[in-house]
Design a protein around this motif. Structure first.
Motif, short mmCIF file in Angstrom:
data_model
loop_
_atom_site.label_atom_id
_atom_site.label_comp_id
_atom_site.label_asym_id
_atom_site.label_seq_id
_atom_site.Cartn_x
_atom_site.Cartn_y
_atom_site.Cartn_z
N UNK A 1 -71.44 -42.94 -94.73
CA UNK A 1 -70.20 -42.22 -94.53
C UNK A 1 -70.41 -40.72 -94.55
N UNK A 2 -69.27 -40.00 -94.63
CA UNK A 2 -69.27 -38.55 -94.67
C UNK A 2 -68.68 -38.12 -96.01
N UNK B 1 -71.96 -45.79 -86.94
CA UNK B 1 -70.67 -45.75 -86.26
C UNK B 1 -69.59 -46.39 -87.14
N UNK B 2 -69.92 -47.52 -87.75
CA UNK B 2 -68.95 -48.20 -88.62
C UNK B 2 -68.61 -47.37 -89.85
N UNK B 3 -69.55 -46.55 -90.29
CA UNK B 3 -69.33 -45.70 -91.46
C UNK B 3 -68.67 -44.37 -91.14
N UNK B 4 -68.34 -44.14 -89.87
CA UNK B 4 -67.70 -42.89 -89.50
C UNK B 4 -68.67 -41.76 -89.21
N UNK B 5 -69.98 -42.08 -89.20
CA UNK B 5 -70.99 -41.06 -88.88
C UNK B 5 -71.21 -41.14 -87.38
N UNK C 1 -65.07 -33.14 -82.62
CA UNK C 1 -63.69 -33.56 -82.83
C UNK C 1 -63.66 -34.97 -83.38
N UNK C 2 -64.53 -35.81 -82.88
CA UNK C 2 -64.58 -37.19 -83.35
C UNK C 2 -64.90 -37.24 -84.83
N UNK D 1 -64.47 -34.91 -87.05
CA UNK D 1 -63.38 -34.38 -87.83
C UNK D 1 -62.24 -35.38 -87.96
N UNK D 2 -62.04 -36.16 -86.90
CA UNK D 2 -60.99 -37.18 -86.96
C UNK D 2 -61.33 -38.24 -87.98
N UNK D 3 -62.60 -38.56 -88.08
CA UNK D 3 -63.03 -39.59 -89.02
C UNK D 3 -63.04 -39.06 -90.44
N UNK D 4 -63.53 -37.84 -90.62
CA UNK D 4 -63.67 -37.26 -91.96
C UNK D 4 -62.33 -36.71 -92.41
#
Length: 347
Positions: free
Chosen positions: A74-75, A98-102, A9-10, A12-15
């Motif tokens: 990133x993603x 973490x900073x890159x959304x991964x 879920x995390x 998906x929230x970021x991507x």
């Protein structure tokens, strides 16, 4: 074992929808990272493509540090799905991810490897070096007349009169390489700690890490880039030069190269597995879970990588020099990868 599709879920929230769409635009799996892990992933990629009919994965050798930068960026299709590493991910790299959304990464330790110091089979001398001698040959600073000073040594016999009067010339990996990181920690720090100068002064590990990490830049140590095959070629052309790379490259070139033994111990499957060879290390790859179920064939590729045909003793990766994990460790690894278990934070 059936591999599940798990996108947290995390993640998906970021991507965003745009980013996921970008991932879907790429048909091939993309792997970056360690030159040491490269031949293992390349072998898996070939087996996967032959067995499944999916496009052959893009397998790049960028070095461990360079791979982490790309992987953690990133993603989306411009970012890799997997990165190989010849050391464990650093805390700073975990934070970069973490900073890159991964935010969901599965860590997979695939086996072990020894850092080989190799020389041409045409070399006349039977080379056996201590870690202290390796340090004195390659470090930026060493003890000189009771003081810590710039390295003056240019030939091996200046370090030990029992060694030949041959110019010190050692080709090795650049700072971006996990092989370089591992060599500094396992060989340079340990060799520095063995020096009488360091022991008699009572210097601790912090002092060693601060003062014994730099490789010399005045010629005897040559940064040869991330392509270990180029080091192999240069050793084949110069019988007095030495090279530093993963055991798999020595294993694959035994017809022209031989190991420099370290403290009388030669690198091999048994000595690396039991730790008696002093320059041994674990090997990893890291999986971006947000790309699972999105990149075509990703789950099937991971299944091939985790298969007994690949990882078990007698498997095709051992044939290329990988030292296998125990059966229990392989079972635990396979379950963790199958279930996309996120790695714990690195602090």
């Amino acid at each position: 074992m059936k591999f599940t599709t798990l996108v947290s879920v995390t993640a998906l929230a970021v991507a965003s929808t745009t980013m996921v769409g970008a991932v879907q635009a790429r048909e091939e799996i993309r792997r970056v990272g360690s030159s040491t892990v490269f031949p293992y992933t390349q072998a898996v990629a070939e087996q996967f493509a032959n067995n499944t009919g999916f496009p052959s994965p893009i397998v790049e050798s960028t070095g461990t540090g360079g791979g982490m930068q790309i992987f953690c960026g990133g993603i989306g299709e411009q970012f890799a799905d997997i990165t190989g590493a010849s050391r464990r991910m650093k805390a700073s790299e975990y934070q970069l991810c973490m900073d890159g959304g991964v935010t969901s990464i599965t860590e997979a330790r695939i086996g072990s490897d020894g850092l080989s110091v190799a020389i041409s089979r045409d070399a006349d001398f039977a080379w056996d070096l201590s870690l202290a001698e390796i340090y004195l040959a390659l470090a930026a600073q060493v003890p000189v007349d009771g003081a810590w000073a710039d390295n003056p040594y240019t030939t091996w016999n200046q370090i030990n009169p029992d060694l030949p009067e041959i110019k010190i010339e050692v080709l090795g990996p650049p700072p971006t390489s996990g092989t370089r990181d591992a060599f500094v920690e396992l060989a340079m720090w340990a060799g520095c700690e063995d020096l009488d100068f360091v022991k008699e002064a009572g210097h601790d590990g912090d002092w060693v890490e601060e003062n014994c990490s730099r490789m010399r830049t005045d010629g005897p140590f040559i940064e040869a880039g991330e392509n270990d095959n180029l080091i192999v070629q240069r050793l084949q052309a110069n019988k007095d030069a030495m090279g530093i790379f993963g055991y798999s490259f020595l294993y694959e070139n035994q017809d022209t190269l031989k190991a420099v033994t370290i403290g009388g111990v030669e690198p091999g499957a048994e000595t690396i597995a039991d730790g008696s060879y002093p320059i041994s290390r674990p090997l990893f790859f890291y999986i971006k879970n947000a790309h699972r179920g999105v990149i075509p064939g990703f789950e099937e590729f991971l299944a091939e990588y985790m298969s007994e045909d690949a990882l078990a003793p007698g498997g095709y990766l051992e044939e290329r020099g990988l030292v296998p994990l125990s059966e229990a460790a392989r079972t635990e690894l396979r379950e963790r990868v199958a279930n996309a278990v996120p790695m714990d934070p690195i602090k």
